[in-house]
Write an enzyme that holds these catalytic residues in place. Structure first.
Site, PDB file in Angstrom:
ATOM      1  N   ASP A  15      -5.493   7.873   9.279  1.00  0.00           N
ATOM      2  CA  ASP A  15      -5.090   6.510   9.690  1.00  0.00           C
ATOM      3  C   ASP A  15      -3.658   6.399  10.551  1.00  0.00           C
ATOM      4  OD1 ASP A  15      -3.091   5.992   7.589  1.00  0.00           O
ATOM      5  OD2 ASP A  15      -4.331   4.708   6.692  1.00  0.00           O
TER       6      ASP A  15
ATOM      7  N   SER B 256       0.645  -1.152  -0.240  1.00  0.00           N
ATOM      8  CA  SER B 256      -0.126   0.173   0.122  1.00  0.00           C
ATOM      9  C   SER B 256       0.785   1.454   0.105  1.00  0.00           C
ATOM     10  CB  SER B 256      -0.858   0.087   1.192  1.00  0.00           C
ATOM     11  OG  SER B 256      -0.151  -0.089   2.437  1.00  0.00           O
TER      12      SER B 256
ATOM     13  N   HIS C 219      -0.502   5.690   6.634  1.00  0.00           N
ATOM     14  CA  HIS C 219      -0.202   5.745   5.149  1.00  0.00           C
ATOM     15  C   HIS C 219       0.172   7.379   4.878  1.00  0.00           C
ATOM     16  CE1 HIS C 219      -2.241   2.031   5.174  1.00  0.00           C
ATOM     17  NE2 HIS C 219      -1.541   1.648   4.283  1.00  0.00           N
TER      18      HIS C 219
END
Length: 190
Positions: free
Chosen positions: A158, A10, A161
């Site tokens: 979050d 990711s 990221h």
């Protein structure tokens, strides 16, 4: 144009960005390299959630596009899923070796883990990356999240990221290593 393949999870994919095609690190890397006069095409082969096992399983598909350079950024999901360090090291080494066999140079990005995993364990994790790079004949890039990790202004809500500002810094951290490899490829092609 040289083809740079960014291969990872990711962090490479640009998870939850509004415009990953412009804001993820592969997109920023392409823009920066072009600004410095390099004729490059950077492709994003990031798959959110990938462990080194998942990435290893899909590597051949990614290599069909004949990259000149592969930037490998993996390891976080192996930790979150409790995979064995020995397996992560073997997978990283194998991925980088297979890139080399396919005719590409390879860069492995150093990764770090949160200290709450325990200091001894953290140190063992961090030693994997230079060893895998040496074993595979790959270059080793600095930790891309230096100055990004644990900085709220650099991350999405979050806290894990990077946001667009975080990805600019991410590319700052690895740029010199990647550019050195590109120059080496260009010298060979002359």
């Amino acid at each position: 144009a040289l083809h740079v393949l960014c291969f990872g999870d990711s962090l490479t994919a640009g998870k939850d960005l509004l415009d990953p095609d412009r804001q993820s690190y592969p997109a920023v890397l392409e823009r920066r390299l072009k600004e410095k006069g390099h004729s490059v095409r950077v492709t994003n082969a990031g798959q959110s959630g990938d462990t080194s096992f998942d990435a290893r399983a899909r590597l051949d598909y990614s290599l069909t596009d004949r990259p000149d350079l592969v930037v490998i950024c993996l390891g976080s999901n192996d930790m979150f899923q409790g995979k064995r360090l020995e397996d992560l090291e073997a997978n990283l080494t194998d991925i980088a070796r297979r890139c080399r066999t396919a005719g590409a140079r390879a860069v492995i990005c150093r990764m770090r883990i949160f200290v709450n995993f325990g200091f001894g364990w953290t140190a063992r994790y961090e030693r994997i990356f230079p060893r895998a790079a040496r074993a595979a004949g790959a270059a080793l890039a600095p930790f891309p999240l230096e100055g990004v990790a644990a900085q709220p202004s650099m991350n999405l809500p979050d806290g894990i990221h990077p946001n667009p500002a975080g990805y600019e810094k991410f590319v700052d951290n690895i740029f010199e290593t990647v550019e050195e490899e590109i120059k080496a490829i260009q010298r060979k092609k002359r």
